[in-house]
Every structure is written in C-alpha cells, then in structure tokens.
Design a protein around this motif. Structure first.
Motif, PDB file in Angstrom:
ATOM      1  N   UNK A 170       0.973  -1.077  -0.126  1.00  0.00           N
ATOM      2  CA  UNK A 170       0.145  -0.032  -0.005  1.00  0.00           C
ATOM      3  C   UNK A 170       1.030   1.252   0.149  1.00  0.00           C
ATOM      4  N   UNK A 171       0.627   2.123  -0.927  1.00  0.00           N
ATOM      5  CA  UNK A 171       1.252   3.428  -1.100  1.00  0.00           C
ATOM      6  C   UNK A 171       2.370   3.471  -2.199  1.00  0.00           C
ATOM      7  N   UNK A 172       2.752   2.271  -2.918  1.00  0.00           N
ATOM      8  CA  UNK A 172       3.576   1.900  -3.936  1.00  0.00           C
ATOM      9  C   UNK A 172       2.780   1.634  -5.155  1.00  0.00           C
ATOM     10  N   UNK A 173       1.600   1.766  -5.331  1.00  0.00           N
ATOM     11  CA  UNK A 173       0.749   1.411  -6.573  1.00  0.00           C
ATOM     12  C   UNK A 173       1.079   2.457  -7.805  1.00  0.00           C
ATOM     13  N   UNK A 174       0.972   1.737  -8.894  1.00  0.00           N
ATOM     14  CA  UNK A 174       1.340   2.447 -10.179  1.00  0.00           C
ATOM     15  C   UNK A 174      -0.135   2.647 -10.831  1.00  0.00           C
ATOM     16  N   UNK A 175       0.024   3.596 -11.960  1.00  0.00           N
ATOM     17  CA  UNK A 175      -1.009   3.843 -12.757  1.00  0.00           C
ATOM     18  C   UNK A 175      -1.729   2.844 -13.124  1.00  0.00           C
ATOM     19  N   UNK A 176      -1.064   1.710 -13.806  1.00  0.00           N
ATOM     20  CA  UNK A 176      -1.906   0.711 -14.350  1.00  0.00           C
ATOM     21  C   UNK A 176      -2.736  -0.144 -13.184  1.00  0.00           C
ATOM     22  N   UNK A 177      -2.291  -0.134 -12.062  1.00  0.00           N
ATOM     23  CA  UNK A 177      -3.217  -0.572 -10.966  1.00  0.00           C
ATOM     24  C   UNK A 177      -4.530  -0.041 -10.837  1.00  0.00           C
ATOM     25  N   UNK A 178      -4.425   1.481 -10.764  1.00  0.00           N
ATOM     26  CA  UNK A 178      -5.747   2.226 -10.327  1.00  0.00           C
ATOM     27  C   UNK A 178      -6.187   1.987 -11.818  1.00  0.00           C
TER      28      UNK A 178
END
Length: 713
Positions: free
Chosen positions: A585-593
C-alpha cells in the motif's frame, strides 16, 4: 492427552461408563430438593409386574448380554412424516418404494429401494448411525446397498440372510406413502402421565387407574419429553414405549407402566399383541428416538450449533475393516496428528504467556478430532435444479461460487492414532443462491450420508457463506475462495483476503481464512486486509497482483499468495506472459488504479495498528448477559448483523478492532440499570484491550451508545 468438552445431558458413552450408577447419581431433582436424599433405584420388571403388563426385552438387549447383536429388519417409510418400524425378517417384507435396514451381528445393511425418496434415505442414515452407536457400541460396519448398481457382495449377503432374493418385488401404490402418513398421524401418540386430580388443562382423567394423561403437541420434540417425569409412546399394533426421566419418582414411573399395561390389555382384546419396551432418559432406543426431533445419532439430545461434539463410543472398528480406506501413517512412524501436536507445542512459549497475562492463558491443546491438517479424502457435489451433481475433479484450495450451493463429504482419521474414522458432511450455502437450492442443500445431507461405505463416526453441519468453521477452512486447504456469479472474463476481478485465525493453538495447518470476490473498485480496498487482483485477458504485462494493506498481517499476505496461485490455475492466467506481483500500500502504479476504474478514497489505517490482535477479525461482537448482579460477556464467533438481535438481554458490545471504536448497542425498552452496568464493563474492556496492545495511557475511547433502529452511519 486430549481434552474434551462434556455437556450436561449430552454425555457420551465413554464418559458415562466411568460411573457405574450414572442414571441414578447425576443431576437428579431429588438431590436438589434434599441433598441427603438419594433417588431410589426401581427395576422396570418390578413396575411391570405391579401393573400387570408384559414387558419386552428387546432382542438387541438380550443378545448383547450374551456377547452378540440381534437380527432385525426395519422399514423406513414416508415423505413429509417419515417413520421407522420393525417388519418380519423375511424377503417378502421388502418393497421397492421404501428403505430397509437389516441389523445383524457385526454389520448393518441399508437397502435403498429404487422408488425410495431422499427423505427416507436421510432418515435411514440417521437411524443406522443411532442403531450402530447404541446396540453395537459403535463397532458395526454400515453397508449401503443400491439395487440400481447391480449385484455386489453386500447385496448377496443381504439377501442370503433374508432367505434369498424374491423373483418379483412388491411395489407400493403411488398413494401408499400418503395413507401411511395419515395412519401414523392418528395412531402415534406421546402422552404425559400424571396423578389423577391435578387439574391440568386438556388432561383426560382415568379414575379407575388413578392417573390423568395429556397428549403432547406435535411435532414431538426431545425438549418437551425431557421436561416430563414419565411418558408413554404408543403406535397401535406396532410399538409401545414407557419413557421415564432420571429424576422421576417410583410413583411416577408406576403410573406410566399402569397406563401402558392398560393399552396393552385393550389391544389384546382386539387380537393385537405388542410388548412394552423401556426408554430410560439418556438411554432411549433408536426406535423411540426416531419419533422425536432434536435427537443426535448417538441418542442424546443434539448439541447446539458451534458446540464441540461429543466423542460417543466409536473408539474402535471391526478387525476386518481397513481403517481409513488407505489413510496409513507416514513412513516416519508418526501419524499426522502427532506431528501436528509437536509442531503446535514448539510454537507456544508458555513462560512468556504467563508473564504477559496469567489470566488470559489460551487453550494450548484443543481437541484435534476435527482438525487433521487437511490430510483426509474429500468428495463434493453441486446442487443443480434440486439435484446433487458430483464434481469428480476436486482440487484444493476450494473455489466455490456465491450463487450456488454445495455438499461436501470429508473422511479422515482424527486423534493421535488412526483407529477411528470420522465422516463429516457440510452443506455450504452461497449468499446469492436461490431459496430452492438452499433448502435442497440441507435436504441432500442425508443423500450424502448414504454415500458413506465405511464404518465411522458421523457429523453434519449446514454452513451459510461467511460463517465457515475453522475445520471447514482447514479442509479447504487453509483458504476458501468464493466468486461472484456471471463475472465477465474481460474485466478485472478483485478478491478480499482475510485471515480468520493465526493463533498456533487454533489450527495445526497454520493461518486459515477466506478470499471473497467483491466489485472491482478501488473504493473497496481496506488497509487491514490483503487483496488479489486478476487482470483482464488483454493485459500482457501483469497477470495478477497481491495488494498488501499497510495494517494487514503476514498471515493475510500468506493466504493472499495462496489464493493468487489457485486463481491463476483456475482462470488460466498462469500460461500468459504476465507475472504475479506483490504491491505494498502506497507504492501503486498508474496501471493498478486503471484496472480498478481509477483511484478513489477507501478506509485507510496506519501500519502496526493491528499488533496483538491476531485472529480477532475486523469486528468483535459480545452478547452482554445479566448473571445476578454481574454482567457476563459472551463473544460471538464470525459475527454478522443478525447476531445483534440474538442477545438474550438485548444488549451487545461491538469493537471495531482497527479503529478502536467500541459501541454499546441495545434494543428499545432496555432497563437503565442494565445499561449502566454494561457501560461499566465496556469501559473496563477498553482499558484492558489498550493495556494488552501496549498503548500507554490508553486511547481515551468512550463507548458510543446505539439504539436499535436509530443507529448512526
């Protein structure tokens, strides 16, 4: 050493044989009225002689004293009202539209007629289990015979005992079940017998006998019978039982025998000869138990849901029976349960636990009879259009659909030896399944019991989705995955993974939990859990991802990785070029969202907030009961909203573990004094909880009072 719970009124045979005078020394009302007075022991044969009755010593009882069991043939008939009765021991008694039980020394045969219905098969499975437990000391082999499967060794033995198979079978008329049920409703009666002149409502006075009889209301339940001193069960031309309570006085027993002798004489004038059988409390014969609701296969009243089952007397098996059907000890010389206990003991530091909180010592070695590390055999059926359809290739961890219902049959060898075989049938009901499938899943438990070909102890349980027991999760190989119906393969799928218990003293298999599919939206994320995200087939860079919440535990992460591997295998993502990844949590990239439809707000928690709360879940619910001047909290396992209204006193305490908020919920009309006492307990609970978590000075939380129907958001 294995510890076992023993409940008042549900004692197993192994516990009872410790006390030679069990039926006259435990829990009698006479001892409560006068501690110095001991109940008098009166022989049933003496009571029968005084009443002028002809008692029947059952063949099972007579032959058991001579070292063997009886030979008897029972018929199970009916649809809405299924009854059990004895028929002549001959092949001519067999009919194709019913189920028949043949009890002989060492074996109990269950012959399922081609025209028999599921209700008869279910009743037969329960009756054979009770017959085996009481008349055979749990050591008889149960053989289920299906005529449609062709000839078999069991079928040949069955017909040989009956004098040979008939050339033509007798088939009942289509209305035979209806006529039989109508006759049974009018003929079968259970009456309480009291002294004449007591003035009970609806009582029939019989001055010539000095008694008054009152018929019990249908359906007959074990609780209603156990509330009496003496009762008589009569089925004209078939059965006549005298039931007596453990605490009943000799005069009450005599009145019951007088009435039974009266019925016997009346039937004798019509040319009907029926003997009188005895049915002492906690020792009722299976034929008597078959008329009552609430009896377990062992003959005692059934335990409440979630209570630890009694062991019973099935502590062995016949010499010719191959225990476990191939479940043999490992080559190390230690069986699986012994290894489990040793591993469990190594994980527990007793000195540290005592130093931390001597009053909060956990149960170090709970019974492992229902917990063998998922090393047993599993069969599974899916309910489709009201019928059981077997799933032949069952792989674990289990993956079930919330829109379906399933029946699982699990066979394993519990304990520290492999002499005892146990069968447990689960009816798992998806939260989105139809009412018809939910009803049929419970009814199909009996059909699954009919699939058991081996002798062993039998349990059964209905499990709604979300209320899975720890043992069911262990059977599922630590994590049970439930999916939403009609999910599109072209869209992302999100699974919420949470651990139900991480304490080494709870399950030997390690942490267990559930993975539940939710709507693939970032608003459904939660810092106190882990999530598995499956990407659509069009994605080429990543096949799946595990989202690790900041406040989730390592056990949550381990289960999420296990669920991820299972999902990749079942949904065919492992063969793609994509790779599984773990995202903190907190290290998500754009493709994840982007896969979740964009970044949205969700419930966030700081790291370390769940320290010390392993196995507690995100919500804890306590029923606050009044015990005199004290308030007694009772925690509800796997709570749901419906459990709020199950509190006996109408007051509950809810602890939202991750935020630390504590709510005192009560129904309208609750007394102010009761609420004040519960508020004091809630404050003590918060103080002790904060102290256990190591929060210096406490959180300063005050319980929030919520009223039923006017709860805050």
């Amino acid at each position: 050493v294995e510890a076992e719970f023993v409940y008042d009124g549900r004692e197993g045979t192994l516990f009872r044989i410790i006390f030679p005078d069990w039926l006259t020394s435990c829990g009698t009302q006479a001892s409560k009225r006068d501690p110095a007075a001991a109940p008098r022991v009166v022989d049933s044969s003496l009571l029968a002689r005084r009443a002028g009755a002809v008692p029947t010593i059952s063949d099972a009882g007579r032959n058991r004293r001579q070292g063997g069991e009886s030979e008897a043939l029972y018929q199970i008939k009916g649809r809405r009202m299924v009854t059990v009765f004895r028929v002549p021991l001959a092949a001519s008694s067999i009919k194709t539209d019913d189920v028949f039980i043949l009890a002989v020394p060492g074996c109990i045969y269950q012959w399922n007629g081609p025209g028999s219905n599921p209700m008869e098969k279910s009743k037969a499975a329960e009756f054979t289990a009770a017959l085996r437990e009481r008349d055979y000391s749990g050591r008889a082999r149960i053989a289920v015979i299906d005529p449609s499967a062709g000839s078999s060794r069991d079928a040949d033995e069955f017909w040989s005992i009956l004098g040979g198979a008939p050339r033509t079978f007798v088939s009942g008329e289509p209305e035979s079940d209806d006529r039989h049920e109508e006759e049974a409703r009018t003929s079968i009666k259970i009456v309480s017998v009291a002294r004449c002149g007591t003035g009970q409502d609806g009582a029939l006075e019989m001055p010539e006998l000095g008694i008054a009889i009152t018929e019990l209301k249908r359906p007959y339940r074990v609780q209603a019978v156990h509330a009496l001193e003496a009762a008589v069960l009569s089925w004209k031309g078939r059965q006549l039982f005298v039931w007596t309570a453990v605490s009943s006085a000799p005069e009450a027993k005599q009145r019951a025998w007088d009435y039974a002798a009266f019925l016997q004489a009346e039937w004798g004038r019509e040319g009907i000869s029926v003997g009188i059988d005895t049915a002492p409390q906690h020792g009722e014969p299976p034929l008597f138990c078959a008329h009552l609701q609430g009896f377990s296969p062992g003959g005692a009243s059934a335990p409440a849901a979630g209570s630890p089952p009694g062991r019973g007397s099935g502590e062995g098996s016949p010499k010719e029976f191959k225990v476990g059907g191939g479940l043999t000890p490992p080559p190390t010389g230690k069986d699986r349960s012994t290894i489990i206990l040793e591993e469990r003991a190594a994980l527990i530091d007793i000195e540290e636990m005592e130093a931390a909180d001597p009053m909060a010592m956990e149960l170090l070695t709970p019974a492992v009879r229902h917990d063998d590390g998922s090393s047993g055999r599993l069969r599974m059926w899916q309910i489709i259009n009201g019928r059981m359809c077997e799933i032949h290739s069952v792989s674990r961890p289990l993956l079930l659909s919330s829109g379906q219902c399933y029946v699982l049959l699990y066979t394993f060898c519990p304990g520290v030896d492999l002499r005892v075989v146990r069968h447990i049938v689960y009816a798992w009901q998806g939260k989105l399944s139809t009412k018809q499938d939910i009803a049929m899943s419970a009814m199909c438990i009996g059909e699954a019991l009919g699939q058991i070909k081996e002798a062993g102890l039998i349990d059964k349980q209905t499990i709604p989705e979300g209320r899975e027991t720890l043992h069911l999760l262990v059977v599922a190989s630590r994590v049970l995955i439930s999916t939403l119906p009609q999910s599109s393969p072209s869209s992302a799928r999100l699974f919420d993974v949470r651990c139900c218990s991480t304490s080494p003293g709870h399950t030997p298999a390690g942490p267990v939990g559930r993975a539940v599919e939710i709507n693939a939206s970032s608003s459904g994320l939660f810092s106190g859990a882990c999530f598995v995200l499956l990407f659509p087939q069009a994605s080429a860079s990543v096949s799946s991802a595990v989202w690790h919440g900041a406040a989730s535990s390592e056990s949550d992460l381990a289960l999420a990785v296990l669920a991820q591997e299972k999902l990749e295998l079942d949904f065919g993502t492992q063969g793609r070029r994509g790779r599984p990844v773990v995202i903190k949590e907190g290290s998500e990239e754009a493709w994840f969202w982007a896969a979740l439809g964009g970044q949205q707000s969700y419930f966030r928690l700081a790291a370390g907030v769940t320290r010390g709360l392993s196995g507690s879940g995100s919500v804890r619910l306590f029923h606050l009961e009044m015990a005199g001047e004290l308030v007694r909290p009772r925690e509800v396992a796997a709570p749901c909203p419906e459990d709020l209204f199950g509190a006996p006193s109408g007051v509950c305490m809810v602890d939202h573990v991750f935020s630390g908020a504590v709510y005192l919920w009560h129904e309208q009309g609750c007394s102010a004094r009761h609420l004040q006492e519960c508020m004091v307990l809630a404050r003590k609970y918060i103080s002790l909880r904060d102290s256990r978590l190591g929060i210096r000075g406490g959180t300063g939380q005050e319980p929030s009072v919520e009223v039923a129907g006017r709860e805050s958001k």
